[in-house]
Design a protein around this motif. Structure first.
Motif, short mmCIF file in Angstrom:
data_model
loop_
_atom_site.label_atom_id
_atom_site.label_comp_id
_atom_site.label_asym_id
_atom_site.label_seq_id
_atom_site.Cartn_x
_atom_site.Cartn_y
_atom_site.Cartn_z
N MET A 181 0.81 -1.21 0.00
CA MET A 181 0.00 0.00 0.00
C MET A 181 0.85 1.27 0.00
SD MET A 181 -3.41 -0.39 2.34
CE MET A 181 -2.51 -0.67 3.85
N LYS A 182 0.36 2.26 -0.71
CA LYS A 182 0.92 3.60 -0.67
C LYS A 182 0.10 4.43 0.32
CE LYS A 182 3.63 2.52 -4.14
NZ LYS A 182 5.08 2.27 -3.93
N VAL A 183 0.62 5.59 0.67
CA VAL A 183 -0.09 6.47 1.60
C VAL A 183 -1.48 6.80 1.06
CG1 VAL A 183 -0.10 8.76 2.68
CG2 VAL A 183 2.04 7.45 2.53
N ALA A 229 2.58 12.60 1.68
CA ALA A 229 3.57 11.81 0.93
C ALA A 229 2.87 10.81 0.01
CB ALA A 229 4.50 11.08 1.90
N LYS A 230 1.98 11.30 -0.82
CA LYS A 230 1.23 10.44 -1.73
C LYS A 230 2.18 9.72 -2.68
CE LYS A 230 -2.53 12.27 -0.01
NZ LYS A 230 -3.37 11.54 0.95
N GLY A 231 1.83 8.51 -3.03
CA GLY A 231 2.65 7.75 -3.97
C GLY A 231 3.86 7.10 -3.36
N THR A 232 4.03 7.22 -2.05
CA THR A 232 5.16 6.59 -1.37
C THR A 232 4.65 5.49 -0.44
OG1 THR A 232 5.13 8.15 0.48
CG2 THR A 232 6.43 8.77 -1.46
N PRO A 233 5.52 4.55 -0.03
CA PRO A 233 5.06 3.43 0.81
C PRO A 233 4.40 3.90 2.10
CG PRO A 233 7.24 2.97 -0.06
CD PRO A 233 6.94 4.40 -0.41
N THR A 246 12.50 5.91 6.51
CA THR A 246 13.09 6.09 5.19
C THR A 246 11.97 6.20 4.17
OG1 THR A 246 13.16 3.75 4.55
CG2 THR A 246 14.96 4.57 5.96
N GLU A 247 12.30 6.25 2.90
CA GLU A 247 11.29 6.26 1.85
C GLU A 247 11.07 4.87 1.28
OE1 GLU A 247 12.23 9.17 -1.08
OE2 GLU A 247 11.95 10.88 0.28
N ASN A 248 11.70 3.87 1.91
CA ASN A 248 11.59 2.48 1.43
C ASN A 248 10.51 1.73 2.20
OD1 ASN A 248 13.85 2.87 -0.29
ND2 ASN A 248 15.21 2.53 1.45
N GLY A 249 9.76 0.90 1.50
CA GLY A 249 8.72 0.12 2.14
C GLY A 249 9.27 -1.09 2.87
N LEU A 250 8.59 -1.48 3.93
CA LEU A 250 8.96 -2.70 4.66
C LEU A 250 8.81 -3.91 3.74
CD1 LEU A 250 7.25 -2.46 8.18
CD2 LEU A 250 9.70 -2.73 7.75
N GLN A 251 9.70 -4.89 3.91
CA GLN A 251 9.60 -6.15 3.20
C GLN A 251 9.00 -7.20 4.12
OE1 GLN A 251 10.41 -6.31 -0.18
NE2 GLN A 251 10.56 -4.10 0.21
N ARG A 252 8.51 -8.28 3.55
CA ARG A 252 7.85 -9.31 4.36
C ARG A 252 8.76 -9.88 5.44
NH1 ARG A 252 5.47 -13.65 0.42
NH2 ARG A 252 7.47 -13.25 -0.59
#
Length: 327
Positions: A181-183, A229-233, A246-252
């Protein structure tokens, strides 16, 4: 592409000498350029889901290595060879059936492309495996309350973890869909907020947000300064121990490690994993009078039988009945 293929002879059809060298299984390379090209296309064109691609890559690699060790040629692999491979496979019945599905799909792709005249895996049968109750660990309602209340929410990391766990529990969403999901996928519709999810098979799914999740997500977004921060994780990693997003999304894998850590600190079932909250939420919903049909819709399951695997209400009933046995 190199992470899809396995070590062997250099073979990428049409590749130049510049850039990273790619490799294919030797048995595929020996079958010729047309076969090698079609083999690559199976993974990159025929499979769009990255999780399926990773699982099928591993399954096909292991099978072809086994064939190569026995001196088989790609075009001469028979149904008998496939059956022999499955017979000695050390995995569980579900794993063996997954490997058979990967092998069968790969050969079907080859037949469709004119590489082989027939699919040698078409008539091979895997082991019978019937599941009535899922194996995913489920947290009781009390454990869920203890887990959520034990999280330190005085900083953004705690707020993130609480919001992530609550989102999975109250929406029955898969971990992959939540982490993708993005914001902007947490959005208002009418008087309430909704979640926009891409579930298994690329299925677009919208679900209204439970009031507790809305509270938890609002607190996380506010503390993290993420509202614009639309369009970001939506759920992000942090910089080491600084508690800065950070601007990086969590991984599983990162979410799994977080859940293990939180469960240990809260003193609840440490077998809890990424899928625990999907199963726990569905069980809670059904215990409180929800229907399986509606649970299926919320969870975006294709079949209500899948939803039934997450229903653990019978666990408590069975224990109550056993306690009737007295000496």
């Amino acid at each position: 592409m190199s992470d899809l293929l396995v070590p062997g002879k250099p073979s990428t059809p049409g590749s130049s000498s510049e850039g990273p060298e790619l490799h294919l299984p030797a048995i595929v390379v020996d079958a010729g350029e047309q076969t090698a090209r079609r083999f690559v296309e199976f993974f990159l064109v025929g499979i769009r889901n990255k999780n399926t691609r990773a699982a099928y890559t591993q399954a096909v690699r292991q099978f072809l290595e086994w064939c190569d060790e026995r001196g088989l040629q790609f075009g001469s692999i028979s149904s008998l060879a496939i059956a022999a491979y499955l017979e000695r496979h050390p995995g569980s019945a579900p794993t063996i059936n997954q490997h058979l599905a990967a092998i069968r799909s790969m050969f079907a792709w080859m037949v469709k492309g004119g590489i082989l005249p027939a699919n040698p895996a078409a008539e091979v049968k895997g082991p019978k495996h019937r599941v009535k109750i899922g194996k995913t660990p489920v947290l009781s309602d009390e454990e869920m309350r203890e887990l959520l209340s034990a999280i330190d929410v005085s900083h953004v990391v705690g707020l993130r973890d609480r919001a992530l766990i609550a989102t999975m529990f109250f929406s029955f969403a898969r971990i992959s869909a939540v982490l993708a999901m993005k914001v902007e996928d947490y959005f208002p519709k009418g008087k309430r907020y909704w979640l926009r999810l891409i579930e298994k098979g690329g299925k677009y799914h919208e679900v209204p947000v439970h009031h507790k999740v809305e509270e938890f997500l609002d607190a996380y977004l506010e503390e993290g300064g993420l509202w614009d921060a639309k369009g970001t994780p939506l759920f992000r990693t942090t910089v080491a121990t600084t508690r800065k997003l950070t601007e990086n999304g969590l991984q599983r894998q990162e979410a799994w490690a977080m859940i293990k850590r939180r469960a240990l600190l809260a003193g609840v079932n440490t077998d809890a994993c990424n899928h625990t909250f999907r199963a726990s939420g569905i069980t809670n919903y059904l215990k409180n009078g929800g229907s399986r049909d509606n649970a299926q819709k919320i969870a975006a399951h294709q079949d209500v039988r899948t939803t039934a695997l997450y229903d653990r209400r019978e666990n408590n009933i069975s224990l109550d009945e056993i306690e009737r046995i007295r000496l």
